[in-house]
Design a protein around this motif. Structure first.
Motif, PDB file in Angstrom:
ATOM      1  N   GLU A 282     -37.493 -36.740 -39.847  1.00 18.16           N
ATOM      2  CA  GLU A 282     -38.749 -36.938 -40.574  1.00 18.16           C
ATOM      3  C   GLU A 282     -38.763 -36.003 -41.777  1.00 18.16           C
ATOM      4  O   GLU A 282     -38.519 -34.803 -41.636  1.00 18.16           O
ATOM      5  CB  GLU A 282     -39.902 -36.609 -39.630  1.00 18.16           C
ATOM      6  CG  GLU A 282     -41.237 -36.979 -40.209  1.00 18.16           C
ATOM      7  CD  GLU A 282     -42.364 -36.493 -39.308  1.00 18.16           C
ATOM      8  OE1 GLU A 282     -42.304 -36.719 -38.088  1.00 18.16           O
ATOM      9  OE2 GLU A 282     -43.281 -35.861 -39.856  1.00 18.16           O
ATOM     10  N   ILE A 283     -39.017 -36.556 -42.968  1.00 18.14           N
ATOM     11  CA  ILE A 283     -39.044 -35.694 -44.151  1.00 18.14           C
ATOM     12  C   ILE A 283     -40.452 -35.251 -44.485  1.00 18.14           C
ATOM     13  O   ILE A 283     -40.701 -34.081 -44.728  1.00 18.14           O
ATOM     14  CB  ILE A 283     -38.494 -36.383 -45.426  1.00 18.14           C
ATOM     15  CG1 ILE A 283     -37.349 -37.333 -45.149  1.00 18.14           C
ATOM     16  CG2 ILE A 283     -38.089 -35.338 -46.458  1.00 18.14           C
ATOM     17  CD1 ILE A 283     -36.909 -38.031 -46.431  1.00 18.14           C
ATOM     18  N   CYS A 284     -41.372 -36.176 -44.532  1.00 16.17           N
ATOM     19  CA  CYS A 284     -42.721 -35.775 -44.943  1.00 16.17           C
ATOM     20  C   CYS A 284     -43.757 -36.833 -44.585  1.00 16.17           C
ATOM     21  O   CYS A 284     -43.426 -37.970 -44.269  1.00 16.17           O
ATOM     22  CB  CYS A 284     -42.759 -35.511 -46.451  1.00 16.17           C
ATOM     23  SG  CYS A 284     -42.427 -36.954 -47.465  1.00 16.17           S
ATOM     24  N   GLY A 285     -45.023 -36.377 -44.654  1.00 16.40           N
ATOM     25  CA  GLY A 285     -46.142 -37.301 -44.623  1.00 16.40           C
ATOM     26  C   GLY A 285     -46.514 -37.598 -46.069  1.00 16.40           C
ATOM     27  O   GLY A 285     -46.344 -36.747 -46.942  1.00 16.40           O
ATOM     28  N   ALA A 286     -47.015 -38.798 -46.317  1.00  9.72           N
ATOM     29  CA  ALA A 286     -47.317 -39.153 -47.704  1.00  9.72           C
ATOM     30  C   ALA A 286     -48.301 -40.320 -47.746  1.00  9.72           C
ATOM     31  O   ALA A 286     -48.707 -40.842 -46.702  1.00  9.72           O
ATOM     32  CB  ALA A 286     -46.027 -39.534 -48.423  1.00  9.72           C
ATOM     33  N   GLY A 287     -48.654 -40.691 -48.947  1.00  6.28           N
ATOM     34  CA  GLY A 287     -49.529 -41.853 -49.088  1.00  6.28           C
ATOM     35  C   GLY A 287     -50.111 -41.946 -50.480  1.00  6.28           C
ATOM     36  O   GLY A 287     -49.840 -41.116 -51.345  1.00  6.28           O
ATOM     37  N   ILE A 288     -50.897 -42.987 -50.648  1.00  9.75           N
ATOM     38  CA  ILE A 288     -51.598 -43.178 -51.912  1.00  9.75           C
ATOM     39  C   ILE A 288     -52.947 -42.473 -51.801  1.00  9.75           C
ATOM     40  O   ILE A 288     -53.679 -42.665 -50.818  1.00  9.75           O
ATOM     41  CB  ILE A 288     -51.804 -44.696 -52.173  1.00  9.75           C
ATOM     42  CG1 ILE A 288     -50.431 -45.392 -52.326  1.00  9.75           C
ATOM     43  CG2 ILE A 288     -52.699 -44.933 -53.396  1.00  9.75           C
ATOM     44  CD1 ILE A 288     -49.611 -44.937 -53.530  1.00  9.75           C
ATOM     45  N   VAL A 289     -53.233 -41.633 -52.793  1.00  8.73           N
ATOM     46  CA  VAL A 289     -54.446 -40.795 -52.714  1.00  8.73           C
ATOM     47  C   VAL A 289     -55.696 -41.679 -52.548  1.00  8.73           C
ATOM     48  O   VAL A 289     -55.902 -42.646 -53.293  1.00  8.73           O
ATOM     49  CB  VAL A 289     -54.586 -39.908 -53.981  1.00  8.73           C
ATOM     50  CG1 VAL A 289     -55.827 -39.020 -53.880  1.00  8.73           C
ATOM     51  CG2 VAL A 289     -53.342 -39.043 -54.170  1.00  8.73           C
ATOM     52  N   GLY A 310     -46.596 -34.216 -48.289  1.00  7.18           N
ATOM     53  CA  GLY A 310     -46.600 -32.824 -47.825  1.00  7.18           C
ATOM     54  C   GLY A 310     -45.629 -32.652 -46.691  1.00  7.18           C
ATOM     55  O   GLY A 310     -45.458 -33.546 -45.858  1.00  7.18           O
ATOM     56  N   PHE A 311     -44.959 -31.513 -46.693  1.00  7.69           N
ATOM     57  CA  PHE A 311     -44.062 -31.248 -45.557  1.00  7.69           C
ATOM     58  C   PHE A 311     -43.966 -29.762 -45.256  1.00  7.69           C
ATOM     59  O   PHE A 311     -44.286 -28.912 -46.104  1.00  7.69           O
ATOM     60  CB  PHE A 311     -42.672 -31.866 -45.761  1.00  7.69           C
ATOM     61  CG  PHE A 311     -41.993 -31.502 -47.050  1.00  7.69           C
ATOM     62  CD1 PHE A 311     -41.221 -30.360 -47.151  1.00  7.69           C
ATOM     63  CD2 PHE A 311     -42.116 -32.346 -48.160  1.00  7.69           C
ATOM     64  CE1 PHE A 311     -40.583 -30.057 -48.327  1.00  7.69           C
ATOM     65  CE2 PHE A 311     -41.476 -32.040 -49.340  1.00  7.69           C
ATOM     66  CZ  PHE A 311     -40.712 -30.895 -49.432  1.00  7.69           C
ATOM     67  N   GLY A 312     -43.524 -29.474 -44.048  1.00  8.21           N
ATOM     68  CA  GLY A 312     -43.400 -28.083 -43.599  1.00  8.21           C
ATOM     69  C   GLY A 312     -42.037 -27.523 -43.954  1.00  8.21           C
ATOM     70  O   GLY A 312     -41.019 -28.159 -43.692  1.00  8.21           O
ATOM     71  N   VAL A 313     -42.057 -26.323 -44.556  1.00 15.20           N
ATOM     72  CA  VAL A 313     -40.798 -25.719 -45.020  1.00 15.20           C
ATOM     73  C   VAL A 313     -39.938 -25.241 -43.845  1.00 15.20           C
ATOM     74  O   VAL A 313     -38.720 -25.417 -43.839  1.00 15.20           O
ATOM     75  CB  VAL A 313     -41.086 -24.547 -45.976  1.00 15.20           C
ATOM     76  CG1 VAL A 313     -39.794 -23.885 -46.432  1.00 15.20           C
ATOM     77  CG2 VAL A 313     -41.884 -25.021 -47.174  1.00 15.20           C
ATOM     78  N   GLU A 314     -40.579 -24.636 -42.837  1.00 14.14           N
ATOM     79  CA  GLU A 314     -39.795 -24.132 -41.695  1.00 14.14           C
ATOM     80  C   GLU A 314     -39.001 -25.256 -41.037  1.00 14.14           C
ATOM     81  O   GLU A 314     -37.847 -25.068 -40.645  1.00 14.14           O
ATOM     82  CB  GLU A 314     -40.734 -23.474 -40.662  1.00 14.14           C
ATOM     83  CG  GLU A 314     -41.158 -22.060 -41.020  1.00 14.14           C
ATOM     84  CD  GLU A 314     -42.241 -21.995 -42.087  1.00 14.14           C
ATOM     85  OE1 GLU A 314     -42.661 -23.069 -42.590  1.00 14.14           O
ATOM     86  OE2 GLU A 314     -42.668 -20.889 -42.446  1.00 14.14           O
ATOM     87  N   ARG A 315     -39.638 -26.412 -40.915  1.00 15.95           N
ATOM     88  CA  ARG A 315     -38.924 -27.568 -40.315  1.00 15.95           C
ATOM     89  C   ARG A 315     -37.672 -27.897 -41.128  1.00 15.95           C
ATOM     90  O   ARG A 315     -36.621 -28.222 -40.585  1.00 15.95           O
ATOM     91  CB  ARG A 315     -39.839 -28.792 -40.314  1.00 15.95           C
ATOM     92  CG  ARG A 315     -40.395 -29.150 -38.957  1.00 15.95           C
ATOM     93  CD  ARG A 315     -41.200 -30.443 -39.058  1.00 15.95           C
ATOM     94  NE  ARG A 315     -40.400 -31.526 -39.667  1.00 15.95           N
ATOM     95  CZ  ARG A 315     -39.498 -32.264 -39.020  1.00 15.95           C
ATOM     96  NH1 ARG A 315     -39.280 -32.053 -37.739  1.00 15.95           N
ATOM     97  NH2 ARG A 315     -38.821 -33.200 -39.654  1.00 15.95           N
ATOM     98  N   VAL A 316     -37.802 -27.831 -42.441  1.00 24.44           N
ATOM     99  CA  VAL A 316     -36.653 -28.113 -43.313  1.00 24.44           C
ATOM    100  C   VAL A 316     -35.531 -27.102 -43.039  1.00 24.44           C
ATOM    101  O   VAL A 316     -34.367 -27.472 -42.895  1.00 24.44           O
ATOM    102  CB  VAL A 316     -37.063 -28.052 -44.811  1.00 24.44           C
ATOM    103  CG1 VAL A 316     -35.857 -28.166 -45.722  1.00 24.44           C
ATOM    104  CG2 VAL A 316     -38.088 -29.122 -45.125  1.00 24.44           C
ATOM    105  N   VAL A 317     -35.929 -25.806 -42.939  1.00 26.25           N
ATOM    106  CA  VAL A 317     -34.914 -24.766 -42.701  1.00 26.25           C
ATOM    107  C   VAL A 317     -34.237 -24.995 -41.344  1.00 26.25           C
ATOM    108  O   VAL A 317     -33.014 -24.903 -41.226  1.00 26.25           O
ATOM    109  CB  VAL A 317     -35.547 -23.357 -42.758  1.00 26.25           C
ATOM    110  CG1 VAL A 317     -34.511 -22.283 -42.454  1.00 26.25           C
ATOM    111  CG2 VAL A 317     -36.173 -23.107 -44.123  1.00 26.25           C
ATOM    112  N   LEU A 318     -35.027 -25.340 -40.327  1.00 27.35           N
ATOM    113  CA  LEU A 318     -34.439 -25.578 -39.002  1.00 27.35           C
ATOM    114  C   LEU A 318     -33.462 -26.753 -39.054  1.00 27.35           C
ATOM    115  O   LEU A 318     -32.367 -26.698 -38.495  1.00 27.35           O
ATOM    116  CB  LEU A 318     -35.520 -25.873 -37.949  1.00 27.35           C
ATOM    117  CG  LEU A 318     -36.520 -24.779 -37.606  1.00 27.35           C
ATOM    118  CD1 LEU A 318     -37.225 -25.099 -36.302  1.00 27.35           C
ATOM    119  CD2 LEU A 318     -35.872 -23.407 -37.514  1.00 27.35           C
ATOM    120  N   MET A 319     -33.857 -27.798 -39.754  1.00 25.80           N
ATOM    121  CA  MET A 319     -32.975 -28.964 -39.859  1.00 25.80           C
ATOM    122  C   MET A 319     -31.666 -28.602 -40.547  1.00 25.80           C
ATOM    123  O   MET A 319     -30.581 -28.955 -40.103  1.00 25.80           O
ATOM    124  CB  MET A 319     -33.658 -30.078 -40.678  1.00 25.80           C
ATOM    125  CG  MET A 319     -34.575 -30.923 -39.853  1.00 25.80           C
ATOM    126  SD  MET A 319     -35.116 -32.435 -40.619  1.00 25.80           S
ATOM    127  CE  MET A 319     -35.450 -32.147 -42.284  1.00 25.80           C
TER     128      MET A 319
END
Ligand code: DAH
Length: 343
Positions: A282-289, A310-319
């Motif tokens: 999973e990369i991020c949550g997103a949508g049309i404002v 929007g996404f969490g940075v720690e998750r990215v580092v763990l991945m």
């Protein structure tokens, strides 16, 4: 032979011997010859008792001077030829000591890389306060008054009777609102920052972590722009051959909303430890404002539209690193941190 004459002869002898004192062997020979009890000097001293009384002081003086000459020459030659023991605490054969210069924390490194990709795609960086009010964190993001995120369970509210609407932001989406309030479209921003949630700390979650928010508002922005932007970013950041999956989701501030997955950059979809055998990350949550969000910040939804993510940075580092416990990132253990030298 007259003692005076003998002294004179010995003096000549000693003087010429002094000139040869250039090795420890010679020095030792000199000592044995002249300075020991059975040496030349002592044998003349013994003859002193045969000298008439009135001459004794003068002859004695001569002998003393000669002894000082010989002893002085011996002492200084010995000093010169004694090997100097250089006592040193430095063992030059030991391997050198490393000096630690510190390194950039893996979270900061990751944020910096993310920022550099988005800024190269012409996003600007914006920041907002960690201590927020309910309006920016929830209300203007279209959260219903009874939305569970407003519950004390999830949000750290400031304990103050007059300030019950003050909290630690639970997401960086609050900065979207601040950006929309202060800028006119076109807006193209990313917003990195620290966020806070009332969660039990575990291998998977922390009460304080980092997010990056993205916002693009202009005329005619559509889901296609969102897809193009996220895919371009993910191909540059993770894996240029990545495949994508857009799943429908719900966030109060976007409509439609989605979660975006990418084929696992490690196993390429086959399943591995990083993607927990699903083949997807999973990369991020997103949508049309949501139009309500635009309207709440003074932007006309009839004229403008936008996307957010929007996404969490720690998750990215763990991945990226395969670290299996998020707490390792915060233990400040030098052995762990030094494994991430700045690239
Ligand atoms: N704020 C969301 C969260 O904390 C993440 C998010 C989802 C941000 C969708 C967005 C978005 O901007 O469009 O979970």
């Amino acid at each position: 032979m007259d003692l005076r004459l003998q002294i004179e002869n010995l003096q000549a002898q000693i003087t010429s011997d002094i000139a040869t004192l250039d090795s420890s062997e010679r020095i030792e020979e000199f000592r044995l010859r002249h300075l020991v009890k059975k040496g030349t000097l002592q044998s003349l001293v013994e003859q002193l008792r045969l000298v008439p009384k009135e001459q004794k002081p003068a002859v004695g003086k001569l002998l003393n001077e000669l002894r000082s000459l010989a002893q002085g020459a011996f002492d200084s030659a010995t000093e010169r030829h004694t090997p100097k023991h250089v006592v040193s605490s430095i063992d030059v054969t030991l391997p050198g000591r490393n000096s630690y210069v510190g390194s950039i924390h893996p979270i900061t490194q990751t944020v910096d890389r993310l920022i550099s990709i988005f800024t190269s795609m012409r996003f600007e960086v914006a920041e907002g306060p960690d201590v927020e009010d309910d309006a920016h964190n929830f209300e203007r993001l279209n959260f219903d008054a009874d939305h569970p995120a407003r519950d004390m369970q999830d949000t750290f509210f400031v304990e103050h009777t007059d300030r019950s609407n003050i909290l630690l932001r639970t997401h960086t989406s609050s900065v979207q609102v601040r950006v929309m309030e202060s800028m006119q479209p076109p807006i193209r921003c990313i917003m990195p920052g620290r966020v806070y949630r009332n969660e039990a700390v575990s291998a998977r979650s922390l009460a304080e972590f980092h997010q990056i928010e993205g916002l693009y508002i202009d005329k005619g922005v559509s889901m296609a722009d969102l897809k193009g932007t996220i895919m371009e970013f993910a191909r540059r950041f993770y894996d240029e051959d990545a495949e994508f999956r857009f799943r429908t989701s719900f966030f109060p501030f976007t409509e439609p909303s989605c979660e975006i997955d990418m084929s696992c950059f490690l196993c390429k979809g086959d399943g591995c430890r990083i993607c927990k055998n699903s083949g997807w990350l999973e990369i991020c949550g997103a949508g049309i404002v949501h139009p309500n969000v635009l309207r709440a910040s003074g932007i006309d939804p009839e004229v403008y539209s936008g996307f957010a993510f929007g996404f969490g940075v720690e998750r990215v580092v763990l991945m990226l690193t395969g670290i299996d416990d998020i707490r390792h990132l915060y233990d400040n253990d030098f052995r762990a941190l030094s494994q991430f030298p700045a690239q």
